[in-house]
Design a protein around this motif. Structure first.
Motif, PDB file in Angstrom:
ATOM      1  N   SER A 283     -62.074  -2.781 -54.087  1.00 18.31           N
ATOM      2  CA  SER A 283     -63.022  -2.458 -55.137  1.00 18.31           C
ATOM      3  C   SER A 283     -63.859  -1.281 -54.694  1.00 18.31           C
ATOM      4  O   SER A 283     -64.119  -1.086 -53.525  1.00 18.31           O
TER       5      SER A 283
ATOM      6  N   GLU B 253     -67.138  -6.588 -53.721  1.00 17.29           N
ATOM      7  CA  GLU B 253     -66.293  -7.512 -52.971  1.00 17.29           C
ATOM      8  C   GLU B 253     -67.198  -8.583 -52.406  1.00 17.29           C
ATOM      9  O   GLU B 253     -68.036  -8.305 -51.558  1.00 17.29           O
TER      10      GLU B 253
ATOM     11  N   ARG C  70     -54.975  -8.772 -50.660  1.00 17.81           N
ATOM     12  CA  ARG C  70     -55.150  -9.063 -52.080  1.00 17.81           C
ATOM     13  C   ARG C  70     -54.513  -7.998 -52.964  1.00 17.81           C
ATOM     14  O   ARG C  70     -54.185  -8.227 -54.106  1.00 17.81           O
ATOM     15  N   TYR C  71     -54.361  -6.803 -52.419  1.00 19.41           N
ATOM     16  CA  TYR C  71     -53.820  -5.715 -53.224  1.00 19.41           C
ATOM     17  C   TYR C  71     -52.341  -5.452 -52.999  1.00 19.41           C
ATOM     18  O   TYR C  71     -51.762  -4.610 -53.649  1.00 19.41           O
TER      19      TYR C  71
ATOM     20  N   GLU D 228     -55.648   4.813 -54.205  1.00 16.07           N
ATOM     21  CA  GLU D 228     -56.609   3.827 -54.685  1.00 16.07           C
ATOM     22  C   GLU D 228     -57.554   4.465 -55.706  1.00 16.07           C
ATOM     23  O   GLU D 228     -57.809   3.919 -56.769  1.00 16.07           O
TER      24      GLU D 228
ATOM     25  N   LYS E 223     -56.401   5.101 -59.352  1.00 19.30           N
ATOM     26  CA  LYS E 223     -56.381   4.005 -60.313  1.00 19.30           C
ATOM     27  C   LYS E 223     -57.600   4.019 -61.217  1.00 19.30           C
ATOM     28  O   LYS E 223     -57.610   3.414 -62.266  1.00 19.30           O
TER      29      LYS E 223
END
Ligand SMILES: O=C(O)CCC(=O)C(=O)O
Ligand SMILES: [Fe+2]
Length: 464
Positions: free
Chosen positions: A2, A8, A92-93, A342, A345
């Motif tokens: 994030s 986070e 998580r990603y 990243e 996005k």
């Protein structure tokens, strides 16, 4: 991962004893480190640790890159805690399927490296003076834009060519690749090809050259990419895919029109004697515009020469014409930036590098300016106040935090060209210099003096 704005937070869920009475059990103790929000921009002053020894499915360089984005409180904690924190984010990603694929590839590489005996061990560590021509070495040692410009040609915007490899290095590498392929055929090892478009060629990283190529990227390509490709992650390259491709009548003959899975691509011709095989380039495009038309000024056909390098953005559309005789073998280094990927996005406008986004933006500006002029000329905007509202600009909403997106209103009565200039400067003080430009235009219309102010994409006008 994030970025600023999305927080986070890892908090243990409270566990009760089941009947709602009695004490609420505390979750297992876990250190807390204050604000865990990642930084949007990397902390360039912070020197990250090295994570080469960390056993995980992620490239160690990604930990070093990510460390620059950690919140200040996390920079102080022990290295193990940092690793744990970053692993949680990365895990998580990276979907499970992808993690399994990475693990299988690790095992494949391990098997290959245990079995293959290198022919020229001196290739596996980078020896700059044996690998590179002196002009290239000097330019990188000097490490200035001027020193790079002295050795580079730019036959079309964003495509740089320069002499790079010593003929003796090219020969050794060709020899090593040939040896590797002979061994693969002899032991019937089923190797992975460099990408979906090649049936021939080999991934250099898979049989032991990864460390050497990583050094090549970090110490010799990154300094150049930092200067010429900062807008596509050229200053944060942190992983690579290194391979050779081979063309000839009995191999792949040509390569179709494509973009690379890289931010910056190094393509060096190793040899041998061949004809045909020209590279063709057709402009840089983001995902959305990858199939849009080529403009005449974007067309470049380029004939590769052994030892010579071409450096371009991965999103620069290109392909290779048929090799009509002989063998053409090239070394490719697809350089990647996890940080750039990243950030991408969260962005919609890529006009700093996509040719089509640039054209669309110019067209929006042109239309907006024309509409504003028209509004004035029709006398529909008689206010002496100039107002522009950046909060409505889609170009800024993704990249600028709220406090910078404010409404500005200025009284332009009795203004002169100079006072307009000063006002604009004052009102733009909150921006980093060079980040957003203001252009303005004053013109007379009858008795009235009209002012058109263009702030990147926003045009506003006032009359006084
Ligand atoms: O054949 C060439 O030199 C181009 C290779 C290429 O573009 C690639 O492998 O991505
Ligand atoms: Fe390519």
């Amino acid at each position: 991962m994030s970025l600023d704005g999305a927080v986070e937070r890892r908090e243990g869920s409270p566990a009760g004893n089941g009947n709602g009475n009695g004490p609420v059990m505390a979750p297992p103790a876990r250190p807390t480190y204050g604000d865990r929000r990642l930084r949007l921009n990397p902390n360039t002053e912070h020197k990250p640790e090295r994570y080469d020894d960390v056993q995980s499915e992620f490239d160690p360089a990604i930990f070093s890159s990510l460390e620059r984005h950690l919140p200040p409180s996390m920079l102080e904690v022990p290295r193990d805690a940092k690793v744990q924190f970053m692993k949680e984010i990365l895990t998580r990603y990276l979907p499970e399927g992808e993690r399994n694929r990475v693990q299988r590839h690790k095992e494949y590489r391990h098997k290959l490296m245990m079995a293959y005996q290198p022919l020229h061990k001196e290739l596996y560590n980078l020896h700059p003076s044996a690998f590179f021509v002196p002009s290239f070495l000097k330019a990188v040692n000097d490490n200035t834009e001027e020193s790079f410009r002295n050795i580079l040609s730019e036959p079309s915007p964003g495509i740089y060519t320069f002499a790079m490899l010593q003929p003796s290095f090219c020969e050794l590498l060709l020899d090593e690749v040939e040896n590797f392929e002979k061994w693969v055929n002899a032991v019937k090892f089923k190797i992975m090809r460099p990408n979906t478009m090649n049936k021939y060629g080999a991934v250099l990283d898979d049989f032991g050259l990864e460390t050497m190529l990583n050094k090549l990227m970090e110490e010799f390509i990154s300094p150049i990419a930092r200067v010429f490709f900062p807008e596509v992650g050229g200053s944060t390259l942190d992983s690579h895919h290194g391979f050779v491709v081979e063309y000839g009548k009995d191999k792949d003959v040509e390569l179709g029109f494509h973009v690379d899975d890289s931010e910056v691509t190094l393509n060096v011709c190793l040899g041998k004697d061949f004809s045909g095989g020209e590279l063709f380039f057709r402009g840089v495009r983001c995902d959305k515009h990858v199939n849009t038309e080529t403009q005449p000024e974007e067309i470049l056909d380029y004939s590769h020469v052994p030892g010579q390098a071409v450096l371009h953005r991965g999103r620069h559309r290109h392909g290779a014409r048929p090799t009509t005789s002989g063998h053409r073998i090239n070394m490719l280094l697809w350089c990647r930036s996890s940080v750039f990927r990243e950030m991408k996005k969260y962005q919609k406008d890529f006009s700093s590098w996509c040719g089509e986004c640039q054209r669309e933006k110019k067209e929006r500006q042109r239309q907006s300016l024309a509409a504003t002029k028209m509004a004035f000329l029709k006398g529909s905007c008689l206010s002496p106040r100039l107002t522009f509202d950046l909060s409505k600009e889609s170009d800024y909403t993704g990249v600028m935090s709220e406090k910078f997106r404010r409404k500005i209103s200025v009284n332009w009565r009795n203004a002169t060209k100079e006072s307009v200039a000063t006002s604009i400067q004052t009102h733009l003080r909150w921006k980093r210099p060079g980040n957003v430009g203001a252009k303005f235009d004053l013109f007379g219309y009858g008795e009235r003096l009209l002012c058109i102010v263009l702030i990147e994409v926003s045009t506003v006008g006032a009359e006084f």
